[in-house]
Design an enzyme around this catalytic site. Structure first.
Site, PDB file in Angstrom:
ATOM      1  N   HIS A 354      31.490  43.525  37.505  1.00 48.43           N
ATOM      2  CA  HIS A 354      32.241  42.926  38.637  1.00 48.43           C
ATOM      3  C   HIS A 354      31.604  43.186  39.960  1.00 48.43           C
ATOM      4  O   HIS A 354      31.196  42.443  40.676  1.00 48.43           O
ATOM      5  CB  HIS A 354      33.716  43.456  38.719  1.00 48.43           C
ATOM      6  N   GLU A 355      31.346  44.672  40.191  1.00 49.63           N
ATOM      7  CA  GLU A 355      30.837  45.067  41.582  1.00 49.63           C
ATOM      8  C   GLU A 355      29.180  44.678  41.594  1.00 49.63           C
ATOM      9  O   GLU A 355      28.764  44.074  42.830  1.00 49.63           O
ATOM     10  CB  GLU A 355      30.796  46.737  41.780  1.00 49.63           C
ATOM     11  N   HIS A 358      28.946  40.861  42.685  1.00 54.04           N
ATOM     12  CA  HIS A 358      28.987  40.610  43.898  1.00 54.04           C
ATOM     13  C   HIS A 358      27.702  40.211  44.572  1.00 54.04           C
ATOM     14  O   HIS A 358      27.415  39.811  45.739  1.00 54.04           O
ATOM     15  CB  HIS A 358      29.837  41.787  44.697  1.00 54.04           C
ATOM     16  N   GLU A 377      35.405  37.034  45.801  1.00 50.30           N
ATOM     17  CA  GLU A 377      36.366  37.544  44.778  1.00 50.30           C
ATOM     18  C   GLU A 377      36.398  36.502  43.321  1.00 50.30           C
ATOM     19  O   GLU A 377      36.080  37.149  42.475  1.00 50.30           O
ATOM     20  CB  GLU A 377      37.381  38.179  45.339  1.00 50.30           C
ATOM     21  N   TYR A 439      41.146  36.495  43.804  1.00 55.26           N
ATOM     22  CA  TYR A 439      40.451  37.002  42.573  1.00 55.26           C
ATOM     23  C   TYR A 439      40.661  35.814  41.529  1.00 55.26           C
ATOM     24  O   TYR A 439      39.781  35.158  40.948  1.00 55.26           O
ATOM     25  CB  TYR A 439      40.840  38.166  42.099  1.00 55.26           C
TER      26      TYR A 439
END
Length: 614
Positions: A354-355, A358, A377, A439
């Protein structure tokens, strides 16, 4: 009306309602010297900033972010937490009390600006909470470059949210949003949102950073380390160079980033590996039994970069670092700060994925996440779900990877707490509502778009979006321009419903009439959001026959999809409540029929979508 007045009104109308002019983006180059007092969790900073005004506007003031000023009792972030208890961010509160309210004065964050100059001229400045307003001695004309210099000192705050000292896993310093950072200036003006605890925005910048710290420390950062042989951790047997005060100087460089972040600890281990066709990846963490999954995660992270490169567009930087620190997971330029201790490999990899994703949707496609968090997000969550379904395939087969997200969204709509995704990131009244809007609705925005235009077209849209807007600041309008162009459809209605409202989708099979040689089906729109409809027949010999019912607002119809070929029926006007059509199958031939066998449609009530024929 005379001719001069007519021309004036035309020009005024164009000024007020005309489209945005040619794209531009500002340019910043930082050169910093940082001296850290690790024992007292403070540092001194010197900064030279070269700033180029590529806008058509003359700038008479500039603004800087001072994020750490939020980490103290009575700050705006503290006030917001107290006003939101118990519905705010759980990390900012404990036992119904704001954690910020209890920060001891000596551990409260502070960025104390000693002075700032422009071209050697001292400037007047005013600190407004986490924003510093600076009145310029010489306005910056369009196309001109100016030089700022400043000195400051800072207190590293108690670790509560992303930044700070001594996080719960024992990391000494998480240095994120740690320096006076010039705000972004674009067509919408200065992006001077106060820091309340959520999102960030910044211009693309180059960084030349020298960090002087006790020689026993190891630093993990987003960027290229220029002197790995002179510091601890990166080169086996390195001859660590230290000054008379026992400090080593770390030299970092980074180009075209939104931010430079770093963390420091004496117990860090550094491990590196290179992704074929991707970056050199660096792990910086405390190696122990509690962090054993880091070693196992390496092949998964290699696949992550390869999938992202192939699906969305190639990673644009030479390195990427996963650094143990912070309070959960947070992306910065070429690095992620994450908690290192996890109960499973999948948990750790999921956070890294997930990070790391980004980097595509916040850093290379640099949307203003303070204004449109759903584009960062949400698109990141879409990529996470897609990648994780390949890295950790579900044990039970699913029609698509996004079923869980769609059901989570549908369940939340029933709480009555949903808020529109168009809200500014820090201005949601409920923490869960923020998460769903940013999200989940951002993720399901792409799922719904794929349902409308077809998955092959969605893939083309995502790649073209990256190709056109990488290393720029994109907006929802830019994305929709590409989506409409490649699909040939009018999609403005969809954007409006999904982002600007909390209206929901709810279609149903209202009636089924079996005849001698055919079956007539009536569908009903029970919701407030109109959509095209995919409808399928499952025959008793397990054959699936697909139909597509377009909606007239799209003007063009879906051409293909990945769930099998389909016949296109006459369109369903969005104002029409019911739709009736006939298929050439009898009751004896049909095992089941229903709306959206792919389960991509974000219908809030699935119980009336299918009929099993007995």
């Amino acid at each position: 009306m005379n001719r001069i007045l007519s021309v004036f009104l035309i020009l005024l109308t164009a000024a007020l309602y005309g489209q945005q002019g040619p794209y531009y983006q500002q340019q910043a180059k930082y050169k910093m010297e940082i001296d850290v007092d690790a024992a007292n969790f403070t540092y001194k900073g010197k900064q030279s900033l070269s700033y180029t005004n590529n806008s058509p506007d003359e700038l008479k003031v500039v603004y800087f972010h001072l994020y750490w000023n939020a980490f103290r009792a009575g700050s705006m972030m503290d006030q917001r937490v107290q006003n939101q208890i118990p519905n705010g961010d759980s990390r900012l509160q404990q036992n119904g009390v704001s954690r910020l309210a209890g920060i001891p004065e000596e551990q409260a964050g502070a960025q104390n600006i000693h002075w700032i100059k422009q071209g050697g001229k001292s400037l007047k400045f005013e600190v407004q909470e986490t924003i510093m307003k600076v009145v310029l001695a010489d306005p910056i004309k369009p196309g001109a470059t100016t030089q700022f210099t400043m000195e400051w000192d800072a207190v590293i705050p108690m670790q509560i949210r992303r930044s700070g000292r001594n996080n719960r896993e024992g990391i000494d310093m998480t240095m994120t949003q740690w320096f006076p950072k010039i705000a972004e200036y674009d067509y919408d003006g200065w992006a001077t949102f106060d820091y309340i605890g959520r999102e960030f925005h910044a211009p693309f910048s180059d960084f030349d950073v020298q960090i002087k710290i006790d020689k026993d420390y190891v630093i993990g950062a987003g960027g290229t380390l220029l002197n790995p042989g002179e510091v601890k951790g990166y080169v086996p047997g390195a001859n660590v160079k230290s000054s008379a005060d026992g400090k080593a100087t770390w030299k970092w460089s980074a180009k075209n980033l939104l931010d430079f972040a770093w963390a420091a600890d004496r117990d860090y281990t550094v491990e590196q590996f290179t992704v074929l066709g991707g970056p050199e990846v660096t792990y910086v963490y405390q190696k122990s039994e509690k962090t054993a999954f880091w070693e196992q995660s390496k092949p998964h992270i290699t696949k992550f970069f390869q999938i992202m490169n192939a699906t969305f567009g190639p990673y644009q930087y030479p390195t990427y670092s996963f650094v143990q620190g912070g309070d959960g997971g947070m992306e910065y330029g070429m690095t992620t700060m994450i908690l290192g201790e996890h109960r499973s490999l999948e948990s750790l990899v999921g956070l890294m994925v997930h990070e790391g994703a980004h980097m595509w949707f916040q850093h290379m496609l640099a949307t203003n996440e303070s204004m449109s968090p759903w584009m960062d997000e949400g698109f990141t969550s879409y990529a996470e779900t897609l990648v994780m379904s390949q890295l950790f395939p579900p044990k039970e087969p699913q029609p698509n990877p996004f079923v869980g997200s769609l059901r989570g969204y549908a369940n939340f709509t029933k709480t009555g707490k949903e808020e529109p995704a168009v809200y500014l990131a820090d201005h949601h009244d409920d923490g869960r509502a923020y998460s769903i809007a940013s999200y989940v609705k951002g993720e399901t925005f792409l799922v719904q778009l794929g349902y409308i235009v077809g998955e092959p077209t969605l893939k083309l849209i995502m790649k073209e979006y990256f190709n056109q807007w990488k290393m720029k600041h994109s907006t929802g309008r830019d994305f929709m321009h590409i989506a409409q162009k490649l699909s040939g459809m009018d999609l403005k209605w969809f954007y409006h419903y999904w982002i600007n409202t909390t209206k929901t989708i709810d279609y149903a099979v209202k009636n089924v009439q079996y005849d001698v040689s055919s079956t007539t089906i009536t569908l009903q729109n029970k919701g407030q959001v109109p959509m095209p409809i995919d409808f399928s027949i499952l025959t008793r010999d397990n054959t699936v026959i697909n139909y597509h019912i377009p909606m007239n607002m799209t003007r063009e119809w879906k051409k293909n999809d990945i769930y099998g070929s389909f016949a296109t029926l006459p369109y369903w006007p969005w104002t029409q409540n019911e739709y009736t059509f006939t298929v050439p199958f009898t009751k004896e031939q049909i095992a089941a029929l229903g709306i959206d066998f792919s389960q991509r449609l974000a219908d809030i009530n699935l119980e009336d979508n299918t009929v099993e024929v007995k």
